[in-house]
Scaffold this motif. Structure first.
Motif, PDB file in Angstrom:
ATOM      1  N   PRO A  37      12.576  11.625  -9.126  1.00  0.00           N
ATOM      2  CA  PRO A  37      11.958  13.618  -9.902  1.00  0.00           C
ATOM      3  C   PRO A  37      10.656  13.649  -9.718  1.00  0.00           C
ATOM      4  N   SER A  38      10.673  14.313 -10.327  1.00  0.00           N
ATOM      5  CA  SER A  38       8.704  15.148 -10.806  1.00  0.00           C
ATOM      6  C   SER A  38       8.690  13.682 -11.867  1.00  0.00           C
ATOM      7  N   GLY A  39       7.450  12.836 -11.589  1.00  0.00           N
ATOM      8  CA  GLY A  39       6.956  12.083 -12.777  1.00  0.00           C
ATOM      9  C   GLY A  39       7.006  10.667 -12.613  1.00  0.00           C
ATOM     10  N   CYS A  40       7.816  10.817 -11.373  1.00  0.00           N
ATOM     11  CA  CYS A  40       8.791   9.115 -10.968  1.00  0.00           C
ATOM     12  C   CYS A  40       7.266   8.547 -10.622  1.00  0.00           C
ATOM     13  N   GLY A  41       6.286   8.598 -10.180  1.00  0.00           N
ATOM     14  CA  GLY A  41       5.408   7.696  -9.881  1.00  0.00           C
ATOM     15  C   GLY A  41       5.225   7.747  -8.407  1.00  0.00           C
ATOM     16  N   LYS A  42       6.454   8.309  -7.390  1.00  0.00           N
ATOM     17  CA  LYS A  42       6.203   8.956  -6.002  1.00  0.00           C
ATOM     18  C   LYS A  42       4.325   8.920  -5.446  1.00  0.00           C
ATOM     19  N   SER A  43       4.179   9.932  -5.749  1.00  0.00           N
ATOM     20  CA  SER A  43       2.557   9.861  -5.593  1.00  0.00           C
ATOM     21  C   SER A  43       2.075   9.465  -5.827  1.00  0.00           C
ATOM     22  N   THR A  44       1.684   8.485  -6.626  1.00  0.00           N
ATOM     23  CA  THR A  44       0.870   7.981  -7.724  1.00  0.00           C
ATOM     24  C   THR A  44       0.866   6.514  -6.655  1.00  0.00           C
ATOM     25  N   LEU A  45       2.435   5.689  -6.028  1.00  0.00           N
ATOM     26  CA  LEU A  45       1.779   5.267  -5.490  1.00  0.00           C
ATOM     27  C   LEU A  45       1.711   5.308  -4.247  1.00  0.00           C
ATOM     28  N   LEU A  46       1.777   6.572  -3.926  1.00  0.00           N
ATOM     29  CA  LEU A  46       1.413   6.468  -2.374  1.00  0.00           C
ATOM     30  C   LEU A  46      -0.192   6.873  -2.283  1.00  0.00           C
ATOM     31  N   ARG A  47      -0.515   7.390  -3.128  1.00  0.00           N
ATOM     32  CA  ARG A  47      -2.090   7.093  -3.417  1.00  0.00           C
ATOM     33  C   ARG A  47      -3.160   5.643  -4.074  1.00  0.00           C
ATOM     34  N   MET A  48      -2.042   4.306  -4.329  1.00  0.00           N
ATOM     35  CA  MET A  48      -2.899   3.500  -4.995  1.00  0.00           C
ATOM     36  C   MET A  48      -2.655   2.527  -3.225  1.00  0.00           C
ATOM     37  N   VAL A  49      -2.137   2.920  -2.237  1.00  0.00           N
ATOM     38  CA  VAL A  49      -1.213   2.546  -1.070  1.00  0.00           C
ATOM     39  C   VAL A  49      -3.032   3.665   0.009  1.00  0.00           C
ATOM     40  N   ALA A  50      -3.414   4.481  -0.121  1.00  0.00           N
ATOM     41  CA  ALA A  50      -4.448   5.218   0.048  1.00  0.00           C
ATOM     42  C   ALA A  50      -5.122   4.435  -0.448  1.00  0.00           C
ATOM     43  N   GLY A  51      -5.553   4.252  -1.730  1.00  0.00           N
ATOM     44  CA  GLY A  51      -6.837   3.068  -2.540  1.00  0.00           C
ATOM     45  C   GLY A  51      -7.519   5.077  -2.716  1.00  0.00           C
ATOM     46  N   LEU A  52      -6.757   5.999  -3.398  1.00  0.00           N
ATOM     47  CA  LEU A  52      -7.335   6.976  -3.914  1.00  0.00           C
ATOM     48  C   LEU A  52      -7.230   7.062  -5.397  1.00  0.00           C
ATOM     49  N   GLU A  53      -6.344   5.909  -5.912  1.00  0.00           N
ATOM     50  CA  GLU A  53      -5.792   5.934  -7.458  1.00  0.00           C
ATOM     51  C   GLU A  53      -6.019   3.844  -7.251  1.00  0.00           C
ATOM     52  N   ARG A  65      -3.995  -8.191   6.180  1.00  0.00           N
ATOM     53  CA  ARG A  65      -5.083  -7.614   5.060  1.00  0.00           C
ATOM     54  C   ARG A  65      -4.863  -7.190   4.120  1.00  0.00           C
ATOM     55  N   ASP A  66      -5.323  -7.712   3.175  1.00  0.00           N
ATOM     56  CA  ASP A  66      -5.487  -7.337   1.134  1.00  0.00           C
ATOM     57  C   ASP A  66      -6.372  -6.434   0.999  1.00  0.00           C
ATOM     58  N   VAL A  67      -5.492  -5.393   1.358  1.00  0.00           N
ATOM     59  CA  VAL A  67      -6.648  -4.168   0.667  1.00  0.00           C
ATOM     60  C   VAL A  67      -6.977  -4.233  -0.389  1.00  0.00           C
ATOM     61  N   THR A  68      -6.424  -4.705  -1.442  1.00  0.00           N
ATOM     62  CA  THR A  68      -5.991  -3.620  -3.018  1.00  0.00           C
ATOM     63  C   THR A  68      -7.350  -3.293  -3.370  1.00  0.00           C
ATOM     64  N   ARG A  69      -8.503  -4.296  -2.823  1.00  0.00           N
ATOM     65  CA  ARG A  69      -9.731  -3.201  -4.080  1.00  0.00           C
ATOM     66  C   ARG A  69     -10.685  -2.833  -2.892  1.00  0.00           C
ATOM     67  N   LEU A  70     -10.151  -2.494  -1.481  1.00  0.00           N
ATOM     68  CA  LEU A  70     -10.686  -1.585  -0.806  1.00  0.00           C
ATOM     69  C   LEU A  70     -11.229  -0.484  -1.224  1.00  0.00           C
ATOM     70  N   ASP A  71     -12.309   0.007   0.037  1.00  0.00           N
ATOM     71  CA  ASP A  71     -12.279   1.406  -0.088  1.00  0.00           C
ATOM     72  C   ASP A  71     -11.656   2.074   0.865  1.00  0.00           C
ATOM     73  N   PRO A  72     -10.643   3.733   0.084  1.00  0.00           N
ATOM     74  CA  PRO A  72      -9.585   3.961   0.915  1.00  0.00           C
ATOM     75  C   PRO A  72     -10.488   4.334   2.756  1.00  0.00           C
ATOM     76  N   SER A  73     -11.915   4.466   2.918  1.00  0.00           N
ATOM     77  CA  SER A  73     -12.164   4.730   5.025  1.00  0.00           C
ATOM     78  C   SER A  73     -12.028   2.720   4.685  1.00  0.00           C
ATOM     79  N   ASP A  74     -12.050   2.222   4.518  1.00  0.00           N
ATOM     80  CA  ASP A  74     -11.882   0.996   4.907  1.00  0.00           C
ATOM     81  C   ASP A  74      -9.938   0.207   4.799  1.00  0.00           C
ATOM     82  N   ARG A  75      -9.178   1.403   5.088  1.00  0.00           N
ATOM     83  CA  ARG A  75      -7.577   0.832   4.605  1.00  0.00           C
ATOM     84  C   ARG A  75      -6.858   0.838   6.121  1.00  0.00           C
TER      85      ARG A  75
END
Length: 353
Positions: A37-53, A65-75
């Protein structure tokens, strides 16, 4: 390898924690859908994969590769958003190749990649058009094409069909499923629509309040939900939930005054339960007199009868065939006893035989 692995992923905004220790493994080439449902964190989690969060705690891996701290362009990811975000003054061809031009790729390489993406997405006839001359579905295909030409390890989709009408959503679902089959890339797709999740996914991740409720294949979640939330969220129309009590003979559905055999009798006698019944696992008995038909929703090949018990509980039943009930009619119900689900009313966890 381009699978995605999350270890104890946490996201906080100040003192507010919105993602709570996510552990998840998405295999290389898998189509994984985050649903909830809305507000469950699904988009936030996706943006964390992308590096936008930014990831507050935990580790994110793409392949080895550990991408935890990489910029989005490097993932090595490409994201398709809910809005098309196309440049209105550029043609389809120019929009799809823009990212490569900015990265100084040779013109012949750009042309080849745009041509391949256009072939996959059936956009050859529209390459010289501008976005204003395209339909919503065509614009979304251009947005997907822009992601394809980048050749990412992982494709990310953030509710890409929510701005389309019903017919286009069905068409684009087919297009995205076909795309995944053709290119075989790892894809993560966010939606609140469980029908999209069921039809597209190899693996579904059901989220609620920033936590994973259950992970599994679509039919696994449908047939074997771990809790009431998953049981009610997966399946359309939603599962019926009725109050019940376990007796020596089975489980008594209180509002219907009917007892259904179950393997849980005996040691559980007297225990209160929530009984789950899917609309397609119930059959109306025209000769009965247990419930009243409140409303009938006819969709052609199938109808949904909305029934009311004497206690005011609502039950939805799927009907097929030529003989169907009418509003105001008194009817009974029969059950597929092997398709009956029991849940603890307090914890909402599944009670298994």
């Amino acid at each position: 390898m381009s699978g995605v692995t999350m270890h104890s992923i946490i996201k906080k905004y100040g003192d507010v924690q919105v993602i709570h220790g996510i552990d998840l493994e998405i295999d290389d080439g898998e189509f994984c859908v985050f649903v909830g449902p809305s507000g469950c964190g699904k988009s936030t989690l996706l943006r964390m994969v992308a590096g936008l969060e930014e990831t507050t705690e935990g580790q994110m891996h793409i392949g080895a590769r550990d991408v935890t701290r990489l910029d989005p362009s490097d993932r090595g990811v490409a994201m398709v958003f809910q809005t098309y975000a196309l440049y209105p003054h550029m043609t389809v061809k120019e929009n799809m190749g823009f990212g490569l031009r900015m990265n100084k790729h040779p013109k012949d390489v750009i042309a080849a990649k745009v041509a391949e993406a256009s072939r996959i997405l059936k956009l050859d006839d529209y390459l010289d058009r501008k976005p204003a001359a395209l339909s919503g579905g065509q614009r979304q295909r251009v947005s997907i094409g822009r992601a394809i030409v980048r050749g990412p390890d992982v494709f990310l989709f953030d509710e890409p069909l929510s701005n389309l009408d019903a017919e286009l959503r069905v068409e684009m679902r087919v297009e995205i499923a076909r795309l995944h089959k053709e290119i075989g890339a790892t894809m993560i797709y966010v939606t609140h629509d469980q029908v999209e999740a069921m039809t597209l996914a190899d693996k579904i991740v059901v989220l609620r309040l920033g936590r994973i409720e259950q992970v599994g294949a679509p039919m696994e979640l449908y047939r074997d939900p771990d809790n009431k939330f998953v049981a009610g969220f997966i399946g359309s129309p939603a599962m019926n939930f009725l109050d019940g009590t376990i007796t020596e003979a089975g489980v008594k559905i209180n509002s219907l005054k009917q007892t259904v055999p179950t393997g849980l009798a005996g040691g559980h006698r007297g225990r209160r339960v929530t009984v789950g019944l899917r609309p397609e696992h119930l059959t109306i008995d025209p000769a009965g007199d247990a419930v009243t038909v409140d409303l009938v929703e006819s969709l052609g090949g199938v109808s949904y009868a909305y029934l009311l018990t004497e206690d005011g509980e609502r039950i939805v039943v799927e009907e097929r065939g030529d003989k169907r009930v009418s509003e105001g009619q008194r009817v009974g119900l029969t059950f597929e006893t092997k398709r009956l689900y029991l849940f603890d009313p307090e914890t909402e966890q599944r009670i298994r035989d």
